[in-house]
Design a protein around this motif. Structure first.
Motif, PDB file in Angstrom:
ATOM      1  N   MET A   1       0.858  -1.202   0.000  1.00 50.36           N
ATOM      2  CA  MET A   1       0.000   0.000   0.000  1.00 50.36           C
ATOM      3  C   MET A   1       0.882   1.235   0.000  1.00 50.36           C
ATOM      4  O   MET A   1       1.867   1.329   0.722  1.00 50.36           O
ATOM      5  N   SER A   2       0.537   2.196  -0.812  1.00 53.62           N
ATOM      6  CA  SER A   2       1.403   3.354  -0.987  1.00 53.62           C
ATOM      7  C   SER A   2       1.074   4.515  -0.060  1.00 53.62           C
ATOM      8  O   SER A   2       1.817   5.481  -0.007  1.00 53.62           O
ATOM      9  N   TYR A   3      -0.045   4.440   0.628  1.00 54.60           N
ATOM     10  CA  TYR A   3      -0.363   5.476   1.601  1.00 54.60           C
ATOM     11  C   TYR A   3      -1.180   4.856   2.723  1.00 54.60           C
ATOM     12  O   TYR A   3      -1.826   3.819   2.547  1.00 54.60           O
ATOM     13  N   ARG A   4      -1.129   5.468   3.873  1.00 57.42           N
ATOM     14  CA  ARG A   4      -1.838   4.929   5.024  1.00 57.42           C
ATOM     15  C   ARG A   4      -3.112   5.711   5.279  1.00 57.42           C
ATOM     16  O   ARG A   4      -3.156   6.928   5.093  1.00 57.42           O
ATOM     17  N   THR A   5      -4.135   5.005   5.720  1.00 60.88           N
ATOM     18  CA  THR A   5      -5.410   5.619   6.058  1.00 60.88           C
ATOM     19  C   THR A   5      -5.714   5.350   7.528  1.00 60.88           C
ATOM     20  O   THR A   5      -4.892   4.768   8.252  1.00 60.88           O
ATOM     21  N   LEU A   6      -6.907   5.716   7.954  1.00 62.94           N
ATOM     22  CA  LEU A   6      -7.297   5.472   9.341  1.00 62.94           C
ATOM     23  C   LEU A   6      -7.337   3.982   9.664  1.00 62.94           C
ATOM     24  O   LEU A   6      -7.238   3.608  10.847  1.00 62.94           O
ATOM     25  N   ASP A   7      -7.453   3.143   8.661  1.00 66.42           N
ATOM     26  CA  ASP A   7      -7.425   1.694   8.900  1.00 66.42           C
ATOM     27  C   ASP A   7      -6.081   1.249   9.462  1.00 66.42           C
ATOM     28  O   ASP A   7      -5.990   0.187  10.106  1.00 66.42           O
ATOM     29  N   ASP A   8      -5.044   2.025   9.211  1.00 70.48           N
ATOM     30  CA  ASP A   8      -3.695   1.666   9.652  1.00 70.48           C
ATOM     31  C   ASP A   8      -3.296   2.328  10.968  1.00 70.48           C
ATOM     32  O   ASP A   8      -2.184   2.115  11.456  1.00 70.48           O
ATOM     33  N   LEU A   9      -4.185   3.121  11.530  1.00 70.23           N
ATOM     34  CA  LEU A   9      -3.879   3.880  12.746  1.00 70.23           C
ATOM     35  C   LEU A   9      -4.328   3.102  13.973  1.00 70.23           C
ATOM     36  O   LEU A   9      -5.506   2.783  14.119  1.00 70.23           O
ATOM     37  N   ASP A  10      -3.383   2.783  14.844  1.00 72.05           N
ATOM     38  CA  ASP A  10      -3.721   2.074  16.076  1.00 72.05           C
ATOM     39  C   ASP A  10      -4.631   2.926  16.942  1.00 72.05           C
ATOM     40  O   ASP A  10      -4.542   4.163  16.953  1.00 72.05           O
ATOM     41  N   ASP A  11      -5.495   2.265  17.709  1.00 69.19           N
ATOM     42  CA  ASP A  11      -6.431   2.972  18.582  1.00 69.19           C
ATOM     43  C   ASP A  11      -5.691   3.701  19.711  1.00 69.19           C
ATOM     44  O   ASP A  11      -4.559   3.375  20.052  1.00 69.19           O
ATOM     45  N   GLY A  12      -6.389   4.689  20.269  1.00 71.16           N
ATOM     46  CA  GLY A  12      -5.909   5.348  21.483  1.00 71.16           C
ATOM     47  C   GLY A  12      -4.707   6.247  21.299  1.00 71.16           C
ATOM     48  O   GLY A  12      -3.920   6.438  22.238  1.00 71.16           O
ATOM     49  N   GLN A  13      -4.548   6.837  20.135  1.00 68.63           N
ATOM     50  CA  GLN A  13      -3.418   7.723  19.870  1.00 68.63           C
ATOM     51  C   GLN A  13      -3.783   9.184  20.177  1.00 68.63           C
ATOM     52  O   GLN A  13      -4.947   9.547  20.319  1.00 68.63           O
ATOM     53  N   ARG A  14      -2.747   9.998  20.247  1.00 75.06           N
ATOM     54  CA  ARG A  14      -2.930  11.451  20.334  1.00 75.06           C
ATOM     55  C   ARG A  14      -2.793  11.975  18.913  1.00 75.06           C
ATOM     56  O   ARG A  14      -1.708  11.922  18.321  1.00 75.06           O
ATOM     57  N   VAL A  15      -3.902  12.467  18.318  1.00 73.11           N
ATOM     58  CA  VAL A  15      -3.976  12.722  16.882  1.00 73.11           C
ATOM     59  C   VAL A  15      -4.202  14.206  16.597  1.00 73.11           C
ATOM     60  O   VAL A  15      -5.085  14.837  17.188  1.00 73.11           O
ATOM     61  N   LEU A  16      -3.416  14.739  15.646  1.00 72.28           N
ATOM     62  CA  LEU A  16      -3.624  16.080  15.110  1.00 72.28           C
ATOM     63  C   LEU A  16      -4.200  15.920  13.707  1.00 72.28           C
ATOM     64  O   LEU A  16      -3.587  15.282  12.843  1.00 72.28           O
ATOM     65  N   ALA A  17      -5.382  16.452  13.477  1.00 68.57           N
ATOM     66  CA  ALA A  17      -6.038  16.299  12.176  1.00 68.57           C
ATOM     67  C   ALA A  17      -6.273  17.664  11.541  1.00 68.57           C
ATOM     68  O   ALA A  17      -6.686  18.607  12.220  1.00 68.57           O
ATOM     69  N   ARG A  18      -5.995  17.759  10.245  1.00 66.15           N
ATOM     70  CA  ARG A  18      -6.200  19.009   9.505  1.00 66.15           C
ATOM     71  C   ARG A  18      -7.415  18.853   8.598  1.00 66.15           C
ATOM     72  O   ARG A  18      -7.460  17.995   7.719  1.00 66.15           O
ATOM     73  N   PHE A  19      -8.436  19.680   8.847  1.00 62.96           N
ATOM     74  CA  PHE A  19      -9.668  19.685   8.064  1.00 62.96           C
ATOM     75  C   PHE A  19      -9.773  20.981   7.279  1.00 62.96           C
ATOM     76  O   PHE A  19      -9.005  21.917   7.482  1.00 62.96           O
ATOM     77  N   ASP A  20     -10.747  21.025   6.374  1.00 66.23           N
ATOM     78  CA  ASP A  20     -11.125  22.277   5.719  1.00 66.23           C
ATOM     79  C   ASP A  20     -12.585  22.555   6.054  1.00 66.23           C
ATOM     80  O   ASP A  20     -13.491  21.984   5.454  1.00 66.23           O
ATOM     81  N   LEU A  21     -12.790  23.439   7.016  1.00 68.01           N
ATOM     82  CA  LEU A  21     -14.134  23.831   7.433  1.00 68.01           C
ATOM     83  C   LEU A  21     -14.474  25.225   6.947  1.00 68.01           C
ATOM     84  O   LEU A  21     -15.426  25.855   7.428  1.00 68.01           O
ATOM     85  N   ASN A  22     -13.707  25.727   5.975  1.00 68.17           N
ATOM     86  CA  ASN A  22     -13.929  27.072   5.453  1.00 68.17           C
ATOM     87  C   ASN A  22     -15.359  27.208   4.930  1.00 68.17           C
ATOM     88  O   ASN A  22     -15.819  26.381   4.142  1.00 68.17           O
ATOM     89  N   SER A  23     -16.052  28.246   5.365  1.00 68.47           N
ATOM     90  CA  SER A  23     -17.485  28.360   5.114  1.00 68.47           C
ATOM     91  C   SER A  23     -17.874  29.782   4.754  1.00 68.47           C
ATOM     92  O   SER A  23     -17.159  30.732   5.082  1.00 68.47           O
ATOM     93  N   PRO A  24     -19.024  29.946   4.112  1.00 71.71           N
ATOM     94  CA  PRO A  24     -19.548  31.305   3.915  1.00 71.71           C
ATOM     95  C   PRO A  24     -19.839  31.948   5.268  1.00 71.71           C
ATOM     96  O   PRO A  24     -20.223  31.261   6.226  1.00 71.71           O
ATOM     97  N   VAL A  25     -19.668  33.254   5.329  1.00 70.96           N
ATOM     98  CA  VAL A  25     -19.950  34.014   6.555  1.00 70.96           C
ATOM     99  C   VAL A  25     -20.854  35.176   6.182  1.00 70.96           C
ATOM    100  O   VAL A  25     -20.533  35.969   5.301  1.00 70.96           O
ATOM    101  N   SER A  26     -22.013  35.246   6.826  1.00 70.87           N
ATOM    102  CA  SER A  26     -22.983  36.306   6.549  1.00 70.87           C
ATOM    103  C   SER A  26     -23.205  37.130   7.809  1.00 70.87           C
ATOM    104  O   SER A  26     -23.711  36.629   8.810  1.00 70.87           O
ATOM    105  N   VAL A  27     -22.789  38.402   7.756  1.00 72.56           N
ATOM    106  CA  VAL A  27     -22.922  39.330   8.889  1.00 72.56           C
ATOM    107  C   VAL A  27     -22.364  38.681  10.159  1.00 72.56           C
ATOM    108  O   VAL A  27     -22.991  38.682  11.214  1.00 72.56           O
ATOM    109  N   GLY A  28     -21.191  38.094  10.031  1.00 74.18           N
ATOM    110  CA  GLY A  28     -20.516  37.505  11.174  1.00 74.18           C
ATOM    111  C   GLY A  28     -20.974  36.124  11.561  1.00 74.18           C
ATOM    112  O   GLY A  28     -20.405  35.511  12.470  1.00 74.18           O
TER     113      GLY A  28
END
Length: 405
Positions: A1-28
């Motif tokens: 396998m050329s890349y690892r996914t969550l299937d390869d991640l052992d349970d109970g780790q301390r995990v830093l995850a990068r998401f994209d939650l960029n959203s429209p903003v209307s009047v704050g």
């Protein structure tokens, strides 16, 4: 396998995850969108596996009205998870480090908007970003990094490309699903016809995609600004600005050589609108054939009914359909016919289908369609274009083990 996914991640780790939650903003006020629902699936999986989870995300850019904190994002994400998400008003200072230290199993925190740090936004090589204060401060606090921000994967920003060079890195569910579906047109072979809906207002992006994929696509269904520019190139009096908005002329000048090349070398692949729709004096939908347009005096806001029927038939009989841009201004129900009829045809067929991110994918929700009827509905914009054209995505490349995805 050329890349690892969550299937390869052992349970109970301390995990830093990068998401994209960029959203429209209307009047704050931050507006909900499908990115929260998609990323919530990844978070839920991390929570269920007992990980201690800290999330990084961005919102807007400095100087824009959309550049706000992530406090509201934490609340929206928590609603999707039905699980607490603590907002931390700090990214990698002492407040953030204290919150990370006190994480227990299945806890989730959302660190402050990463674009509020000086390290994030400069476009730099991954090696340089890996030496930044942001990466060097946060990386030692975690066992693993999960890259899930596919829609920002075309950016060489610190939180996207820096961490995987100094940490065990894994592709999140959004990252893997998006890349596999969006790159299919460049990487897969289809036995039947491949069709692309080529519309929208960003003609330059779409024409670049068309130029790159001209040997892969059998039918380009032309609409929106793109359609008018191609009609103009073959002699019809459309594809011109009729007010002060420079929507057509600048894109015509920038792309007319590429348009001419496609018309000359791939004429049978181009499917032109035969009629167009506009708002008449009573603000009702009216239609005109392109042959009848002698002097453009209307903004054309959709393809006409005959064109919509023809396009829907082509899409329904294709083996694969990729949608890049809407055929009309579907936000106004009067001018939704072209876009919705083609999407309906795709949904009811059995083709492999990918609907591009941004505005077009919103039509699915707006008109009560089911995402499950499409092979994939993307939440990405620029990354979707890069994948379609086979361009490397820095945020994907850094997650590969051996240079192969």
């Amino acid at each position: 396998m050329s890349y690892r996914t969550l299937d390869d991640l052992d349970d109970g780790q301390r995990v830093l995850a990068r998401f994209d939650l960029n959203s429209p903003v209307s009047v704050g006020v931050v507006e909900d969108n499908r990115r929260f629902a998609r990323h919530a699936r990844t978070v839920r999986e991390l929570v269920d596996a007992g990980h201690r989870v800290a999330l990084l995300a961005h919102q807007g850019r400095p100087g824009r009205d959309t550049f706000v904190t992530l406090e509201q994002h934490a609340d929206i994400l928590a609603e999707y998870l039905d699980h607490p998400v603590e907002y931390v008003p700090d990214t990698y200072g002492q407040t953030a480090l204290d919150a990370i230290e006190h994480l227990d199993a299945s806890d989730v925190i959302l660190l402050e908007n990463v674009r509020m740090t000086d390290d994030e936004l400069p476009e730099r090589d991954p090696e340089e970003h890996s030496r930044s204060d942001l990466v060097q401060t946060l990386a030692p606090e975690f066992d693993a990094y999960v890259g899930d921000a596919y829609s920002a994967a075309h950016r060489r920003h610190a939180s996207i490309v820096g961490f995987p060079l100094v940490m065990d890195a894994y592709a999140g569910r959004v990252m893997a699903a998006e890349y596999e579906a969006n790159s299919a047109i460049a990487t897969r072979e289809f036995d039947g016809e491949v069709t692309m809906v080529a519309g929208g207002t960003k003609a330059t992006d779409v024409i670049e995609v068309m130029t790159t994929l001209r040997d892969k696509v059998d039918n380009f269904l032309l609409g929106g600004v793109v359609g008018e520019l191609f009609l103009r190139a073959v002699g019809y009096d459309v594809g011109r600005d009729i007010d002060e908005n420079d929507l057509y002329e600048s894109q015509w000048l920038a792309n007319r050589e590429k348009i001419a090349d496609l018309i000359e070398n791939h004429p049978s692949d181009l499917v032109y609108p035969t009629d167009l729709a506009y708002a008449d004096g009573a603000d009702e939908r009216a239609e005109v054939t392109v042959a009848e347009v002698k002097n453009k005096d209307h903004d054309y806001l959709d393809v006409g009914s005959d064109t919509a029927e023809q396009y829907a038939d082509i899409a329904a009989n294709s083996e694969a359909v990729f949608v890049k841009g809407a055929l009309g201004m579907f936000e106004d129900e009067r001018f939704s016919d072209g876009t919705t009829r083609v999407l309906d045809a795709i949904a009811q067929g059995d083709c492999f289908s990918v609907v591009g991110g941004g505005d077009t994918s919103r039509a699915i929700e707006m008109y009560g369609m089911d995402e499950a009827d499409f092979s994939h509905v993307s939440i990405a914009g620029g990354a979707y274009i890069n994948a379609l054209t086979g361009q490397p995505l820095p945020g994907v490349e850094v997650l590969k083990d051996d240079g192969e995805w």
